[in-house]
Structure formats: C-alpha cells, structure tokens
Design an enzyme around this catalytic site. Structure first.
Site, PDB file in Angstrom:
ATOM      1  NE  ARG A  38      49.957  36.810 -35.274  1.00 48.74           N
ATOM      2  CZ  ARG A  38      49.467  35.389 -35.369  1.00 48.74           C
ATOM      3  NH1 ARG A  38      48.965  35.054 -36.736  1.00 48.74           N
ATOM      4  NH2 ARG A  38      49.148  34.626 -34.551  1.00 48.74           N
ATOM      5  CB  SER A 107      50.019  34.484 -45.834  1.00 47.72           C
ATOM      6  OG  SER A 107      50.760  34.514 -44.466  1.00 47.72           O
ATOM      7  CE  LYS A 136      46.692  33.347 -40.573  1.00 48.85           C
ATOM      8  NZ  LYS A 136      47.583  34.764 -40.979  1.00 48.85           N
TER       9      LYS A 136
END
Lengths: 208, 208
Positions: A38, A107, A136
């Site tokens: 990521r 997700s 997040k």
C-alpha cells in the site's frame, strides 16, 4: 489459492524510515501468509519498481502479493491481485480489467457493504476497521468483535479483519469466525518484523 | 488521428473551485483540439467517474481525451490514451498494457530524453516546461524557445510544448516548430474558458 491467516499490509510512514522491501522479507521469513503493498504518495514508477522487487522476494516463499488500489501497478508488476476499497475502482470494472484469475479483495465498512459484497464474486473481504486505529482515518465506526461475528454470519466470502490488531486481540478475531488478521503497525513498526510475525503466527497456530 | 494544436491540461487547484467538467466543455466549445485530465489527489473512483463524464462530453466534439499517468483510470473509462512523465509507468510497460491503438504521450525534460523518446513508438512528446511556471515544480530547467527549436530539429515525434504558455508567447512556440501548445492556467483559470480557448485558437490560426 491463498491463505488470509496472517496478512501484512505495508505502510511507509509506520515503517520508521526502514526499507519496505526489508520489512516484507523479514515478515515473510517470520511466516506471514499474504502481503499487500500500500503506497499513497510515491510516483507510479517507484510503486511499480517496489512491487517488482517484492514480487521477486515473495516468490521464494510462495506468498501472494496484492497491490492496494492501483490496478495499473498490479498489471505492470503482474502480481497476484489487488485490494480495493469503496472509493477505489468499482469492483466490476476492476474484475474486467484484471481478468478472472487475479485475486480481488474488497474492503467493507458497514453491514450493508457486506451484503453488497455477497452479490459480487470478490475473492475475499476486508472487515475494516475492527478496532479504531490511527492508520485508517476515513472509515466508518469500528466493527468490534461483535461486528466481526455478525459479518461472518452473513458473508459468503472469506474475510480478513483489519484495524488495531496485535497479539493482545488476534485470537478474538479468529474466535469471531474471521479467516485471518491483517496487521500494519504490529509488523511494520516492530523493532524485529520477523520476530513480530513469528509471535503472531505462533499465537494463532497454538489457539486453532 | 489527433491534433496537438491547442491541448488543454486540467488542473483542479487552478480551476478556482469551478467544476472541471464545465471548464472542459466550455474549452471544447471554444475549440481546444485535445484534453488531458490530470488529477493528483482524488480517489480512484472519483477520477474514473470524472473521466467517464468528460469522455461523454468530448465525444460530441470529437476531441480525444487523454489521462495523465493513471493507466488504470484510462482502461476503466476506455479513453483515447494516456500521458506519462518520466516518473510514471515506464513506456514499454504502458504500451503493453494499453495496446497499440491507444495514444501515448511522453513528457521530455532534457535533450537526452528527446533522444531516448526517438527510440520509442510514442505518439507524441510533451516538451516540459518551455517557460518556468508554478504548475510544474519537479521539472528540469525550462527549454525556452531556443530549446523547443533544438527539440524539433531532432525529434522524430510530433510535439506539444507546455509550461507558462499564453496569448503572449503562443505564436513563438509554433514558429519554433512545435505542433501544438498545451495550456493549463490560460484556460483553467480564465474567467471565461470558452472565450480564452477561442482567443488562443484564433491567434494560432491567424498566424499559421
């Protein structure tokens, strides 16, 4: 096939200035079963180069490499799949571009999204977040352990949980029915990423 | 085929809070010959949605739509091509993913990169920047008009120049041999993007 059991998600800021390829290789030695690369701020070329390096390293361990969001990077490096969020490429377009053989994870941030995912042929879902976490920032209310149980009661797909998971709560996730844990700082920020991975894996295996 | 003559490159911060799709449509009415959608900070989903909207609008005017950097977005919206810089996807991988029918433009920032581009089957090069500009911050020394002349003497590809171009210097670019001008703020920041496009086009046409 792939195994969601101990799923490492990389994070540059949380890697404390250390080389991501080094962290990933140490984690691979320690037994992680999947890796998601990521990157949010690097150039496309840097992202592709890093993906190619990780792919070469992980091939030795037979560990699948998944790219977060960027389908162009996944195609360029020819990795095993992508992980997309609700604000990334719509699933059906991602599948059309990648073809049926690539892994696509999605997700889910609400129970409604779990139901929607049931109508898609995604390969797995990521329950996000289980616990609140600084990693997040743009997500919904954390599912909590009870939320994970509810998701697993209705989900048609295998699921990995993410968000604030470490040795203190990993077993609760499995007891709630999830197929795996995705960890970020528990490995990326660990002084010894190999040892941190081994500890998580031993904990999971000794409780299953 | 495509015409580099008056090439609009979008820029969200320079659009003064106005809808990019509106600016692009006004510019299309005003006669721009190509449009490049450049987004650096939006989500992939937002980028794809905007690309699809622009594609529908530009189809009416028969104006090609090019996506900056993001080959995944170009594939998802099935637009005419991509424009890549030296830190984006390597050209040969981009061509492999996109196939031979899509337009691929490549930015060149030095004479050496012009020579390297001559060895590739890119569809056009972007001479970047001609003049210094606040829009591009990571580039080499500006080419200047003399630099554009030198590029056009050796380039095997058609070329569009970018960076600080407006009505005061547009003609110099064509006189230096370039096939077109790429403009950002001259249209995106104009009070009336249609009128700004018309003025540039009239200026070019009355001097050719």
């Amino acid at each position: 096939m792939f195994d969601l059991k101990l799923y490492l998600v990389t994070d540059r800021p949380l890697s404390l200035g250390r080389d991501i390829a080094w962290i990933v290789e140490e984690a691979a030695k320690g037994g992680v079963t999947m890796v998601q690369l990521r990157e949010k701020d690097c150039s496309t070329r840097e992202f592709v180069d890093l993906a190619c390096r990780l792919k070469d390293k992980l091939k030795v361990y037979n560990i699948p490499l998944i790219i977060n969001d960027r389908i162009d990077v996944a195609l360029a490096a020819d990795v095993d799949g992508v992980h997309i969020g609700q604000s990334d490429m719509p699933y059906h377009i991602a599948r059309k571009i990648l073809g049926k053989d690539k892994i696509i994870g999605l997700s889910v941030e609400t129970m409604k999204q779990v139901e929607e995912a049931n109508l898609l042929d995604v390969d797995y879902i990521g329950i996000s977040p289980v616990f609140s976490t600084p990693t997040k920032t743009d997500t919904f209310k954390p599912f909590g352990i009870e939320g994970v149980k509810k998701v697993m009661e209705i989900s048609k797909h295998p699921a990995v949980a993410i968000g604030g998971i470490n040795t203190s709560n990993a077993i609760d996730i499995f007891n709630a029915g999830a197929d795996g844990i995705a960890v970020v700082s528990a490995i990326c920020s660990a002084e010894n990423p190999k040892l941190a991975s081994e500890e998580l894996l031993n904990l999971i295996d000794s409780n299953s």
